[in-house]
Write an enzyme that holds these catalytic residues in place. Sequence first.
Site, PDB file in Angstrom:
ATOM      1  N   LYS A  71       0.797  -1.236   0.000  1.00  0.00           N
ATOM      2  CA  LYS A  71       0.000   0.000   0.000  1.00  0.00           C
ATOM      3  C   LYS A  71       0.830   1.286   0.000  1.00  0.00           C
ATOM      4  O   LYS A  71       0.383   2.313  -0.495  1.00  0.00           O
ATOM      5  CB  LYS A  71      -0.927   0.018   1.220  1.00  0.00           C
ATOM      6  CG  LYS A  71      -2.137  -0.900   1.099  1.00  0.00           C
ATOM      7  CD  LYS A  71      -3.021  -0.737   2.313  1.00  0.00           C
ATOM      8  CE  LYS A  71      -4.318  -1.492   2.143  1.00  0.00           C
ATOM      9  NZ  LYS A  71      -5.271  -1.175   3.211  1.00  0.00           N
ATOM     10  N   ASP A 107     -10.281   3.489   2.374  1.00  0.00           N
ATOM     11  CA  ASP A 107     -10.453   2.803   3.663  1.00  0.00           C
ATOM     12  C   ASP A 107     -11.192   3.666   4.699  1.00  0.00           C
ATOM     13  O   ASP A 107     -12.156   3.212   5.317  1.00  0.00           O
ATOM     14  CB  ASP A 107      -9.089   2.391   4.237  1.00  0.00           C
ATOM     15  CG  ASP A 107      -8.493   1.184   3.518  1.00  0.00           C
ATOM     16  OD1 ASP A 107      -9.264   0.373   2.984  1.00  0.00           O
ATOM     17  OD2 ASP A 107      -7.252   1.056   3.499  1.00  0.00           O
ATOM     18  N   GLY A 134      -1.407   2.785  13.495  1.00  0.00           N
ATOM     19  CA  GLY A 134      -0.797   2.303  12.266  1.00  0.00           C
ATOM     20  C   GLY A 134      -1.546   2.857  11.057  1.00  0.00           C
ATOM     21  O   GLY A 134      -2.228   3.891  11.143  1.00  0.00           O
ATOM     22  N   THR A 158       2.433   1.775  21.855  1.00  0.00           N
ATOM     23  CA  THR A 158       3.614   2.648  21.802  1.00  0.00           C
ATOM     24  C   THR A 158       3.113   4.090  21.777  1.00  0.00           C
ATOM     25  O   THR A 158       2.682   4.600  20.733  1.00  0.00           O
ATOM     26  CB  THR A 158       4.433   2.352  20.525  1.00  0.00           C
ATOM     27  OG1 THR A 158       4.550   0.925  20.392  1.00  0.00           O
ATOM     28  CG2 THR A 158       5.795   2.985  20.557  1.00  0.00           C
ATOM     29  N   ARG A 161       4.162   6.790  19.119  1.00  0.00           N
ATOM     30  CA  ARG A 161       3.574   6.684  17.769  1.00  0.00           C
ATOM     31  C   ARG A 161       2.209   7.392  17.725  1.00  0.00           C
ATOM     32  O   ARG A 161       1.864   8.045  16.742  1.00  0.00           O
ATOM     33  CB  ARG A 161       3.402   5.195  17.449  1.00  0.00           C
ATOM     34  CG  ARG A 161       3.841   4.843  16.058  1.00  0.00           C
ATOM     35  CD  ARG A 161       3.722   3.376  15.794  1.00  0.00           C
ATOM     36  NE  ARG A 161       3.449   3.176  14.388  1.00  0.00           N
ATOM     37  CZ  ARG A 161       3.037   2.035  13.859  1.00  0.00           C
ATOM     38  NH1 ARG A 161       2.869   0.978  14.633  1.00  0.00           N
ATOM     39  NH2 ARG A 161       2.805   1.932  12.573  1.00  0.00           N
TER      40      ARG A 161
HETATM   41  P1  ATR Z   1      -2.422  -1.480  10.015  1.00  0.00           P
HETATM   42  O1  ATR Z   1      -1.954  -0.938   8.689  1.00  0.00           O
HETATM   43  O2  ATR Z   1      -3.330  -2.665   9.905  1.00  0.00           O
HETATM   44  O3  ATR Z   1      -2.981  -0.418  10.894  1.00  0.00           O
HETATM   45  P2  ATR Z   1       0.142  -1.407  11.320  1.00  0.00           P
HETATM   46  O4  ATR Z   1       0.466  -0.134  10.607  1.00  0.00           O
HETATM   47  O5  ATR Z   1       1.179  -2.469  11.421  1.00  0.00           O
HETATM   48  O6  ATR Z   1      -1.122  -2.106  10.713  1.00  0.00           O
HETATM   49  O7  ATR Z   1      -0.339  -1.018  12.819  1.00  0.00           O
HETATM   50  C1  ATR Z   1      -0.701  -1.960  13.759  1.00  0.00           C
HETATM   51  C2  ATR Z   1      -1.244  -1.267  15.027  1.00  0.00           C
HETATM   52  O8  ATR Z   1      -1.714  -2.287  15.916  1.00  0.00           O
HETATM   53  C3  ATR Z   1      -0.220  -0.476  15.796  1.00  0.00           C
HETATM   54  O9  ATR Z   1      -0.858   0.594  16.446  1.00  0.00           O
HETATM   55  C4  ATR Z   1       0.300  -1.515  16.827  1.00  0.00           C
HETATM   56  O10 ATR Z   1       0.837  -0.942  17.996  1.00  0.00           O
HETATM   57  P3  ATR Z   1       2.400  -0.490  18.079  1.00  0.00           P
HETATM   58  O11 ATR Z   1       2.497   0.809  17.320  1.00  0.00           O
HETATM   59  O12 ATR Z   1       2.658  -0.332  19.519  1.00  0.00           O
HETATM   60  O13 ATR Z   1       3.192  -1.600  17.439  1.00  0.00           O
HETATM   61  C5  ATR Z   1      -0.992  -2.210  17.149  1.00  0.00           C
HETATM   62  N1  ATR Z   1      -0.783  -3.586  17.646  1.00  0.00           N
HETATM   63  C6  ATR Z   1      -0.506  -4.689  16.928  1.00  0.00           C
HETATM   64  N2  ATR Z   1      -0.379  -5.776  17.737  1.00  0.00           N
HETATM   65  C7  ATR Z   1      -0.576  -5.311  19.006  1.00  0.00           C
HETATM   66  C8  ATR Z   1      -0.587  -5.935  20.291  1.00  0.00           C
HETATM   67  N3  ATR Z   1      -0.371  -7.249  20.439  1.00  0.00           N
HETATM   68  N4  ATR Z   1      -0.835  -5.161  21.372  1.00  0.00           N
HETATM   69  C9  ATR Z   1      -1.060  -3.835  21.246  1.00  0.00           C
HETATM   70  N5  ATR Z   1      -1.077  -3.195  20.053  1.00  0.00           N
HETATM   71  C10 ATR Z   1      -0.838  -3.915  18.954  1.00  0.00           C
END
Ligand code: ATR
Length: 277
Positions: A71, A107, A134, A158, A161
Amino acid sequence: MQINGQTSVVGIIGDPVNHSRSPQMHNAAFNHLNLNMVYVPFHVRQESLGQAIKGMKALGMVGLNVTVPHKIEVMKYLDEISPAAGIIGAVNTIYVHDNRLIGDNTDGHGFVRALAEDEGISITGKNVVILGSGGSARAIGYALLKNGASRLIFCNRTASRAEKMAESFQTPGVFVAGMGIIDSMVEITQSDILINTTSVGMKQDEPLLINPAWIKKGQIVCDIIYSPLQTLLLQEAEKRGARVINGLGMLVHQGALSFEIWTEHSAPVEVMRKVLC
Ligand code: ATR
C-alpha cells in the site's frame, strides 16, 4: 458472466492475496449490474511491484486494489496521488484516467460510510477514541476529521507513535491528541465512539487491549476486524450495554467506493455484503 473481447479487467495485488474476499464481492456486483467486467486476484511479490503496475497501462486495465504489503511502496510507481491517499500515506485503489495511473484510498471513507449508511450514525460533533496508530488508524482518523469529529484521541501500545500521529493531524477547532493505552481510561470512558484498528482480537484467547469496565452503556464500540465477526472487545462491550459494530461494513464500503470509482455506477452494497456473510 461470459468473458469476451470487451471484458474490462480490475483486480487486487498483494502478497499473499489468496485470503482476499474482494474478488467474490466485486464479481458479484459486476454480475448483478450486468457489467462486462472481471475482478482477478494477482499474487505480486515486492520485487515485481513496479513491473505489475507498469503492466496495467499495457494491458488496458481499469484499476486495481492494493493490499498488504504494497500500500505504501506502490505510490512511487503512480502518476498521481489523491489528496486522501497523500495524507493517509497509502493507496488501496488505483484507477486509470487519461492514461494516467491515479492512487486513491477508500479505507477511511469506507468506515465513515458504513457508520452513516448501515447504522445511521453521523460523525459530526463526536468525541472519538481510536485504538492503534498504524495505517488503518491513519486512514480512519483522516476520514473522521473530514467528517466533523470534534475530538479525536489516538491510543496506542507505543505512546510515541500515537503522539506523532496526533501531531500530524492538528486541525483548527478540533482537539486531537495521542497517548499510551495505559493512560486512556478517562478518554475512553468519556468518548462517544471507540474504534479498534489494531489486530488484537483476530486470534482467540488474546487478552483485551483495554479494561472493558471502561466501556459505558450507550457508547458506540467498533472493531475493524471482520474475522471473527464478534471480537472479544465487541462481546464485552455488548455486555456493558454499548452499541457494537463489526468490521464487515468497512470492508464492504471501502470496496463499494472502489467499485464506484472504476465503474461510475452506484455499488450494489447489499449484494456485495451478502457474498461475504
Ligand atoms: P495497520 O496498517 O493494519 O494499521 P500497522 O500499521 O502495522 O497495521 O499497525 C498496527 C497497530 O496495531 C499499531 O498501532 C500496533 O501498535 P504499536 O504501534 O505499539 O506496534 C498495534 N498492535 C498490533 N499488535 C498489538 C498488540 N499485540 N498489542 C497492542 N497493540 C498492537
